[in-house]
Design an enzyme around this catalytic site. Sequence first.
Site, PDB file in Angstrom:
ATOM      1  N   CYS A 148      45.754 -31.944  11.628  1.00  0.00           N
ATOM      2  CA  CYS A 148      46.987 -32.551  11.137  1.00  0.00           C
ATOM      3  C   CYS A 148      48.186 -31.623  11.314  1.00  0.00           C
ATOM      4  CB  CYS A 148      46.820 -32.897   9.664  1.00  0.00           C
ATOM      5  SG  CYS A 148      46.180 -31.515   8.700  1.00  0.00           S
TER       6      CYS A 148
ATOM      7  N   GLY B 115      44.385 -38.748   5.577  1.00  0.00           N
ATOM      8  CA  GLY B 115      44.234 -39.560   6.781  1.00  0.00           C
ATOM      9  C   GLY B 115      45.593 -39.833   7.396  1.00  0.00           C
ATOM     10  N   SER B 116      45.692 -40.924   8.111  1.00  0.00           N
ATOM     11  CA  SER B 116      46.916 -41.215   8.852  1.00  0.00           C
ATOM     12  C   SER B 116      48.021 -41.738   7.923  1.00  0.00           C
ATOM     13  CB  SER B 116      46.624 -42.277   9.919  1.00  0.00           C
ATOM     14  OG  SER B 116      46.183 -43.460   9.279  1.00  0.00           O
TER      15      SER B 116
ATOM     16  N   GLU C  71      47.605 -37.182   1.750  1.00  0.00           N
ATOM     17  CA  GLU C  71      47.752 -36.022   2.656  1.00  0.00           C
ATOM     18  C   GLU C  71      47.671 -36.603   4.058  1.00  0.00           C
ATOM     19  OE1 GLU C  71      48.190 -33.056   1.321  1.00  0.00           O
ATOM     20  OE2 GLU C  71      47.573 -33.494  -0.729  1.00  0.00           O
TER      21      GLU C  71
ATOM     22  N   LYS D 180      34.428 -41.635   0.004  1.00  0.00           N
ATOM     23  CA  LYS D 180      34.254 -42.530   1.157  1.00  0.00           C
ATOM     24  C   LYS D 180      34.607 -41.721   2.387  1.00  0.00           C
ATOM     25  CE  LYS D 180      35.834 -45.051   3.902  1.00  0.00           C
ATOM     26  NZ  LYS D 180      35.689 -44.837   5.355  1.00  0.00           N
TER      27      LYS D 180
ATOM     28  N   GLU E 255      52.124 -38.647  16.510  1.00  0.00           N
ATOM     29  CA  GLU E 255      50.965 -37.752  16.413  1.00  0.00           C
ATOM     30  C   GLU E 255      49.933 -38.201  17.449  1.00  0.00           C
ATOM     31  OE1 GLU E 255      48.566 -38.070  12.823  1.00  0.00           O
ATOM     32  OE2 GLU E 255      48.489 -35.892  12.711  1.00  0.00           O
TER      33      GLU E 255
ATOM     34  N   GLY F  76      47.909 -44.297   4.797  1.00  0.00           N
ATOM     35  CA  GLY F  76      48.497 -43.789   3.547  1.00  0.00           C
ATOM     36  C   GLY F  76      49.437 -44.807   2.909  1.00  0.00           C
TER      37      GLY F  76
HETATM   38  P1  NAD Z   1      42.622 -42.830   9.132  1.00  0.00           P
HETATM   39  O1  NAD Z   1      43.829 -43.002   8.307  1.00  0.00           O
HETATM   40  O2  NAD Z   1      42.362 -43.803  10.220  1.00  0.00           O
HETATM   41  O3  NAD Z   1      41.306 -42.843   8.211  1.00  0.00           O
HETATM   42  C1  NAD Z   1      41.172 -41.966   7.118  1.00  0.00           C
HETATM   43  C2  NAD Z   1      40.180 -42.571   6.129  1.00  0.00           C
HETATM   44  O4  NAD Z   1      40.726 -43.787   5.642  1.00  0.00           O
HETATM   45  C3  NAD Z   1      38.821 -42.926   6.736  1.00  0.00           C
HETATM   46  O5  NAD Z   1      37.814 -42.678   5.796  1.00  0.00           O
HETATM   47  C4  NAD Z   1      38.957 -44.411   7.002  1.00  0.00           C
HETATM   48  O6  NAD Z   1      37.713 -45.096   7.003  1.00  0.00           O
HETATM   49  C5  NAD Z   1      39.802 -44.841   5.829  1.00  0.00           C
HETATM   50  N1  NAD Z   1      40.541 -46.078   6.074  1.00  0.00           N
HETATM   51  C6  NAD Z   1      40.994 -46.557   7.259  1.00  0.00           C
HETATM   52  N2  NAD Z   1      41.618 -47.750   7.065  1.00  0.00           N
HETATM   53  C7  NAD Z   1      41.548 -48.020   5.747  1.00  0.00           C
HETATM   54  C8  NAD Z   1      41.998 -49.098   4.930  1.00  0.00           C
HETATM   55  N3  NAD Z   1      42.626 -50.125   5.460  1.00  0.00           N
HETATM   56  N4  NAD Z   1      41.774 -49.033   3.608  1.00  0.00           N
HETATM   57  C9  NAD Z   1      41.130 -47.990   3.056  1.00  0.00           C
HETATM   58  N5  NAD Z   1      40.649 -46.932   3.772  1.00  0.00           N
HETATM   59  C10 NAD Z   1      40.871 -46.956   5.103  1.00  0.00           C
HETATM   60  O7  NAD Z   1      42.691 -41.335   9.685  1.00  0.00           O
HETATM   61  P2  NAD Z   1      41.649 -40.603  10.641  1.00  0.00           P
HETATM   62  O8  NAD Z   1      41.839 -41.122  12.026  1.00  0.00           O
HETATM   63  O9  NAD Z   1      40.302 -40.613  10.039  1.00  0.00           O
HETATM   64  O10 NAD Z   1      42.155 -39.080  10.527  1.00  0.00           O
HETATM   65  C11 NAD Z   1      43.212 -38.565  11.258  1.00  0.00           C
HETATM   66  C12 NAD Z   1      44.482 -38.517  10.435  1.00  0.00           C
HETATM   67  O11 NAD Z   1      44.279 -37.721   9.264  1.00  0.00           O
HETATM   68  C13 NAD Z   1      45.615 -37.860  11.190  1.00  0.00           C
HETATM   69  O12 NAD Z   1      46.795 -38.579  10.994  1.00  0.00           O
HETATM   70  C14 NAD Z   1      45.716 -36.487  10.537  1.00  0.00           C
HETATM   71  O13 NAD Z   1      46.971 -35.880  10.660  1.00  0.00           O
HETATM   72  C15 NAD Z   1      45.354 -36.792   9.129  1.00  0.00           C
HETATM   73  N6  NAD Z   1      44.929 -35.591   8.401  1.00  0.00           N
HETATM   74  C16 NAD Z   1      45.776 -35.067   7.447  1.00  0.00           C
HETATM   75  C17 NAD Z   1      45.419 -33.897   6.765  1.00  0.00           C
HETATM   76  C18 NAD Z   1      46.327 -33.298   5.693  1.00  0.00           C
HETATM   77  O14 NAD Z   1      45.852 -32.487   4.916  1.00  0.00           O
HETATM   78  N7  NAD Z   1      47.602 -33.680   5.636  1.00  0.00           N
HETATM   79  C19 NAD Z   1      44.191 -33.291   7.042  1.00  0.00           C
HETATM   80  C20 NAD Z   1      43.355 -33.855   7.993  1.00  0.00           C
HETATM   81  C21 NAD Z   1      43.734 -35.020   8.670  1.00  0.00           C
END
Ligand code: NAD
Length: 497
Positions: free
Chosen positions: A301, A243-244, A266, A190, A400, A248
């Site tokens: 990130c 993601g965030s 992550e 996804k 962040e 998470g």
């Molecule tokens: P996000 O958490 O908003 O979204 C990430 C993914 O989760 C997307 O596909 C989104 O559609 C999905 N998502 C959002 N809400 C959801 C829910 N309620 N249920 C299920 N899925 C859901 O993050 P973002 O804005 O896309 O990315 C930025 C974040 O990712 C930053 O916090 C960054 O630090 C982190 N990041 C971490 C790493 C790592 O390896 N640690 C790498 C890249 C990015």
Amino acid sequence: MSSAARDWHALAAGCRPDGRMFIGGRRGDSAAGETFDCVSPIDGRTIAQVARGQSADIDAAVASARRAFDDGRWAHKPPAVRKKILVRFAEKILAARDELALLETLDMGKPIGDSLSVDVPSSARCIAWYGEAIDKVYDEIAPTARSALALITREPMGVVGAIVPWNYPLLMSAWKLGPALAAGNSVVLKPSEKASLTALRLAELAIEAGLPEGVFNVVPGYGFEAGEALALHMDVDAIGFTGSTRVGRKMLEYAGRSNLKRVYNELGGKSAFVVFDDCNDIARAARTAAGSVFYNQGESCNAPTRVMVHESVADEFIEVLKAQAPKYQPADPLHPDTAMGALVDDNQLRTVLGYIDTGRNEGAKLLFGGQQARAESGGFYVEPTVFEGVNNLMRIAREEIFGPVISVLRFSTEDEAIAIANDSPYGLQASVWSHQFDRVHRVSRALRAGTVQVNQYDEDDITVPFGGYKQSGNGRDKSLHAFDKYTELKTTWMRID
Ligand code: NAD
């Protein structure tokens, strides 16, 4: 023609991305027939309609992945055969380098030069590396009594749900796909609703390389619809989430509310970059800090956004940092020499500008930037921004921002530096700048972060694990350790008479 010499604007004008989902080896519309606009942050134009996947589509994708797993069309293939197909998949990615790079840049705004030289080749290397690894990993026999034999084997989990962000859409997909597929799992990916195009194209390339249908499915859509349905699904065995930290947390809740699927998070970061007075090249440290934060528009990130400098060298450091910042003034992402491109969308632009206001209101001193840029383009750009006089209680030091904003903090002793660096809910990466051997070891050990870099920041390779302590997540992407996330450990006892 070399990639650099291509007319990327002409190619962009002729680009008609396919936003349909990919289930069971085929493109198709969502069950409800709904789509959403894919808006390019470069100029605010709508460049595609993307299928809006919902729970019925997730059900179809999971069923397809489950069938593919259960009949062994992939999981039962000899590792050497899986290797061959994954290596071919990586070759296909490289052969489609220009097309994938253009899609990535149009979709999320990063400079085309970076998409070409980093995102596409690193993704291909990741897939090839796991393919190459899988026929070299052995299982174990335990040193038990002679009356029995205990085999310790690794088996694929089954159906893996991969949920990834928009900041490195292709590479984050590859970090999940490489180990999950090599180990024999089926995958439902996804991608982020803000950048789905390269993930969808990836699925077609995998089929061309010989990956059996149903093994790799892609359902684009919103997090609260497709993402939630995938993470709550009773027939998904593990979730690889990037993601965030906010989302998470939800992943862990979804697992608790459903089938206790394994969750590997992550998450975000607020990484410390600690420069001591015995660092013998303060200018290089400052250039590295600028390059590492402003790369990818600050949407990384592990960007070292908390730059901590010993008070006796802080003025010298800040002078170099200020001189570096203008080199990252945002420019046309489709120009091969551009260093910094567009933020992913209007929402992210508002968030970053909001944090810049917060920094000012909290009493930090704005040294450079702070404004929206290139507004006439219709896209979403912000200037490279440097604050000093920041303390670790300010929101710009704790949260962040995910934009090109550096906060400079001063410290006076080693203990104080360690305390400030560790005073964060995050623990993804950190760096130590010092040429005193003992100090480098002491401080590296004391820093609570998944990766510590010494006298550098961006050294990176698929061979090493990447992931965080504390609220930056659990589990590790990359390296052989990533197989731990996508395999179950089985013990088989055999009686020997
Ligand atoms: P996000 O958490 O908003 O979204 C990430 C993914 O989760 C997307 O596909 C989104 O559609 C999905 N998502 C959002 N809400 C959801 C829910 N309620 N249920 C299920 N899925 C859901 O993050 P973002 O804005 O896309 O990315 C930025 C974040 O990712 C930053 O916090 C960054 O630090 C982190 N990041 C971490 C790493 C790592 O390896 N640690 C790498 C890249 C990015």
